[in-house]
Design an enzyme around this catalytic site. Structure first.
Site, PDB file in Angstrom:
ATOM      1  CD  GLU A   1      -3.139  -0.955   0.490  1.00  0.00           C
ATOM      2  OE1 GLU A   1      -3.309   0.163  -0.054  1.00  0.00           O
ATOM      3  OE2 GLU A   1      -3.954  -1.886   0.403  1.00  0.00           O
ATOM      4  CG  LEU A   2       2.688   2.110  -3.689  1.00  0.00           C
ATOM      5  CD1 LEU A   2       2.624   2.512  -5.153  1.00  0.00           C
ATOM      6  CD2 LEU A   2       4.096   1.720  -3.296  1.00  0.00           C
TER       7      LEU A   2
END
Length: 558
Positions: free
Chosen positions: A339-340
């Site tokens: 999850e950037l």
């Protein structure tokens, strides 16, 4: 100097993304092959870039690493990061030692945009907060209730604050543009209900119904614990053409031994399981995830967490049908979902957890608000504007533009995120099993008889079976070695010998102890007796591992 210059401080639409991919494939034909793995609902190609050095062998005979991005339409930073990874590998081959070694020994399969229809809609005003995957246009899947729309015509879909003495929200005393939760027992103030911006279909004049989206949460469309109760999970597993294309790619490439699925947001690296506690997982597999994930933490700053234990607030409502759990729980492949981007941490918020749906306290909101105004401006926050709503009466429209604040970073911060996460994927890929023939000897015994001996070894970090789950599910294929003969015939031992699984370096984390894990072999010897039957007699040993690649060595019988 790179042959193809791409700016990584912006987000590209389908036409521009396609142009960059085609330019890279044309500039590096010796390394890159661009193909379409299928069509989206609205007829766009789902592009795949395959990257390897074919001069060192075909990709199907090398360990494979898979990367995908933008399965969710609004997660534009993921597509940028996948494109950056393609560009980085191609432009650094021959100068960067790690990249060169990996492209010589392995193959990468990168899908930079799984959901081209939804992404295209999401990049256009009025920036819908959810666009699905193109089966429906935004809002078409809603039967009744609030349909998100840009009611005031400013090009954004944000929130509506509606005066209501029974409302849950109030204006912050520090800044009236911020909405904070009304405390239990609090009375006597000005209160509001807060809804997504839009119009209400079949409004009864009292209750504002909001239906969950049914379109396009393709990360619930995979055949692992699939459930129709999950929003957007589709009609059945692989019902969506884009998800089906992904699944077919994975199943058609059994050499894939590592995977990463990019998402936003949160600044975390998610690992299995989605439905189990860590105590229910294989201890050895769990250790693998923690060790490889720990490298990711060092390179990206993102913590590695369990999807179920740390990212599922209500344990009675586990998530179903995800890619990550399908490929691990069924196929035994080590896969992470990264999850950037974490806007709150970037804004200086002291995070207390990973799944923060709100409400957020006034201090947190103020830090986030100040950061957004300084770094994103009115594209990240819309000032409240009075609007005479045809159903709710006088309201104000405004608030945070979720897609350009929480979901995706501003362009000036994008390239660093792309770079750090690319480095993690390269290091994860480098952990693959690597099967080699370490020794191949021929001993003349007389009367044209020869003893042929070989040692087959795994040089990689991961075992050739990848995981305990792969063994339990009987999907782990054994390492084999075959002896091809030219002007010779086999006398003793089978031409193809089954060596089972070869352990990797991961098993030997400590010096040997009777109280520690017992070691499995990383290498095994084999022998044959052959007879030369003519001039130019030769033998070739071929070691084959589905996950660890193919290695050939030849020797003349003389």
């Amino acid at each position: 100097m790179a042959k193809v210059d791409i700016a990584f401080d912006t987000y590209y639409d389908y036409e521009a993304m396609t142009g960059h991919l085609q330019a890279l494939a044309a500039a590096y034909p010796e390394l890159a092959k661009l193909s379409s793995i299928g069509k989206s609902h609205r007829g766009r190609d789902v592009w795949l870039m395959e990257i390897t050095n074919p001069k060192t062998g075909p990709g199907t005979e090398k360990p494979g690493f898979y990367i995908d991005a933008q399965i969710h339409a609004e997660e534009h930073a993921t597509s940028a990061t996948a494109l950056y990874g393609i560009w980085y590998m191609l432009t650094n081959y021959g100068t960067d030692e790690e990249v060169t070694r990996l492209l010589d020994a392995q193959v990468f399969y990168v899908i930079p945009r799984i959901n081209p229809d939804g992404a295209e809609l999401s990049l256009q005003e009025p920036y819908h907060p959810w666009c699905g995957n193109g089966r429906y246009l935004p809002g078409e899947d809603r039967i009744e209730g609030l349909i998100p729309q840009d009611v005031n015509g400013d090009g954004y879909i944000v929130n509506m604050r509606v005066p209501d003495p029974t409302g849950e929200w109030k204006k912050s005393e520090r800044d009236p543009r911020l909405m904070v939760q009304r405390e239990p027992g609090e009375e006597g103030g000005e209160y509001f209900r807060v809804y997504p911006e839009g119009l209400i279909r079949n409004f009864d004049g009292v209750h504002v119904k909001i239906e969950q989206q049914q379109d396009g949460n393709m990360n619930r469309n995979f055949p692992i614990n699939w459930s129709p109760r999950e929003y957007g999970s589709g009609d059945y597993p692989f019902s969506e053409p884009e998800a089906m294309a992904m699944g077919r790619l994975v199943l058609d490439h059994p050499n894939i031994c590592g995977m990463c699925a990019y998402h936003t947001h949160g600044g975390i690296i998610l690992r299995p399981s989605m439905l189990k506690y860590d105590a229910e997982m294989s201890p050895r597999d769990l250790a693998l995830y923690k060790d490889i994930g720990g490298v990711g933490t060092r390179l990206t700053g993102y913590p590695v967490i369990s999807t179920y234990e740390d990212f599922t607030p209500d344990k009675t409502k586990g998530r179903h049908g995800s890619l990550k759990d399908w490929v691990y729980e069924e196929l035994g492949i080590i896969c992470f979902s990264t999850e950037l981007w974490d806007m709150e941490r970037t804004a200086g918020v002291d995070k207390k957890g990973y799944m923060n749906l709100g409400p957020r306290d006034a201090d947190t909101q103020q830090k986030v608000f100040d950061w957004v105004l300084d770094n994103v401006g009115d594209k990240g926050f819309r000032d409240w504007e009075a609007f005479d709503h045809p159903q709710l009466g006088p309201v104000e429209v405004g608030g945070m533009v979720y897609i350009w604040s929480y979901r995706n970073p501003p362009g000036k911060l994008l390239e660093e995120i792309c770079h750090n996460n690319t480095l993690f994927n390269l290091r994860h890929a480098a952990a693959a099993p690597q099967v080699k023939i370490d020794k191949f000897e021929v001993e003349a015994l007389g009367a044209d008889l020869f003893k042929v001996s070989a040692v087959v070894a795994n040089h990689g970090y991961l075992p050739t079976n990848l995981s305990d789950v792969a063994v339990e599910n009987k999907v782990a294929k054994p390492v084999t070695i075959s002896l091809d003969l030219e002007n010779a015939k086999l006398i003793i031992n089978p031409q193809t010998q089954d060596l089972g699984n070869l352990a990797g370096r991961n098993e030997r984390k400590f010096t040997y102890s009777n109280w520690g894990p017992q070691w499995s072999p990383t290498a095994k010897p084999v022998e044959w007796l052959v007879k030369a039957t003519g001039p130019g007699a030769k033998v070739t040993a071929v070691a084959v591992s589905q996950k660890g690649g193919t290695h050939r060595v030849s020797h003349e019988l003389a």
